[in-house]
Design an enzyme around this catalytic site. Sequence first.
Site, PDB file in Angstrom:
ATOM      1  CG  ASP A   1     -27.309  14.169  -7.855  1.00  0.00           C
ATOM      2  OD1 ASP A   1     -28.106  14.092  -6.905  1.00  0.00           O
ATOM      3  OD2 ASP A   1     -26.462  15.080  -7.936  1.00  0.00           O
ATOM      4  CB  SER A   2     -30.459  17.348  -8.157  1.00  0.00           C
ATOM      5  OG  SER A   2     -29.398  17.314  -7.220  1.00  0.00           O
TER       6      SER A   2
ATOM      7  CB  CYS B   1     -30.534  12.703  -5.883  1.00  0.00           C
ATOM      8  SG  CYS B   1     -31.147  14.216  -5.173  1.00  0.00           S
TER       9      CYS B   1
ATOM     10  CD  GLU C   1     -23.599  22.425  -7.302  1.00  0.00           C
ATOM     11  OE1 GLU C   1     -23.873  23.323  -8.096  1.00  0.00           O
ATOM     12  OE2 GLU C   1     -24.166  21.314  -7.273  1.00  0.00           O
TER      13      GLU C   1
ATOM     14  CB  CYS D   1     -26.494  16.040   1.139  1.00  0.00           C
ATOM     15  SG  CYS D   1     -26.404  17.134  -0.283  1.00  0.00           S
TER      16      CYS D   1
ATOM     17  CG  HIS E   1     -23.262  18.618  -3.306  1.00  0.00           C
ATOM     18  ND1 HIS E   1     -24.350  17.974  -3.847  1.00  0.00           N
ATOM     19  CD2 HIS E   1     -22.914  19.587  -4.193  1.00  0.00           C
ATOM     20  CE1 HIS E   1     -24.653  18.537  -5.014  1.00  0.00           C
ATOM     21  NE2 HIS E   1     -23.797  19.519  -5.237  1.00  0.00           N
TER      22      HIS E   1
END
Length: 278
Positions: free
Chosen positions: A17-18, A80, A159, A191, A193
């Site tokens: 993932d990023s 991702c 985050e 996404c 997140h």
Amino acid sequence: MMKEKNLLCNAPVGVFDSGVGGLTVAREIMRQLPNERIVYFGDTARVPYGSKSRETVTRFSRQIVRFLQLQEVKAIVVACNTASAYALDELEKETDIPIIGVVKPGARAAIDATHNGKIGVIATEATISSGIYKRYIEKTDTGVSVVEKACPLFVPLVEEGLWEDPVTDEIARRYLSGLIDIDIDTLILGCTHYPLIRSTVGKIMGEKVTLVNPAYETARELKGLLEKEGLESEKRPELGTELYRFFVSDAADKFQKFANSILPYGILSAKAVNIEEY
Ligand code: DGL
């Protein structure tokens, strides 16, 4: 021959993932495939991917795939959404081991879930501008229509740990109001997140809207793929062997802290590597 086969089956699955978001996918793989070893790579030096171009995301993804192949993984999960949207087609052509992304499993789950044929997708700007969810869903089921909405502030909010916070609430209301008005009954959390703010999104969308987390379907798809290819690990590795290994491109301590807040157990360590060398 048998020994070689065992070696291959016991090889880890590569997940990338990023940054930290793909841990929501790794977590699901750990739950559904407890016998599998995992090598996770989070590109914490170059996150976010969601505001970058197709060329850049593809270049980054290629480097990570090369890194993972050097760790002798038997299959790769592009955890991702943005990398799945922009780079997966290229990676599939170039990679000689099975490789799957998160977009198609999530899209298929949404098609199965919808009753009124109206699906919403929320994701990064890159994933939305690629149009991949809409194209794939409307091609797979012509009776379904898709409305997409980029929610770029969700990633930094997650985050920052503001998973349940009035600020996140307010921003989510603004992003989601257009989707409430058009009566969708299914919403893809497109996404990595977004599953972490599932309760905020669910509260705003209401009970009648099914939230689809592509991570769950991706882990199922990985299971099916490993079975089909005869690659599943037969037994859980012995205690003391490294079941899960984590690599990042920067700020290993910060990654470790975040990982420990979302994984079902504490991770021992995360190692920083210079991904530009791959
Ligand atoms: N992992 C990205 C995704 O799922 C979100 C974070 C980023 O923009 O890199 O699209």
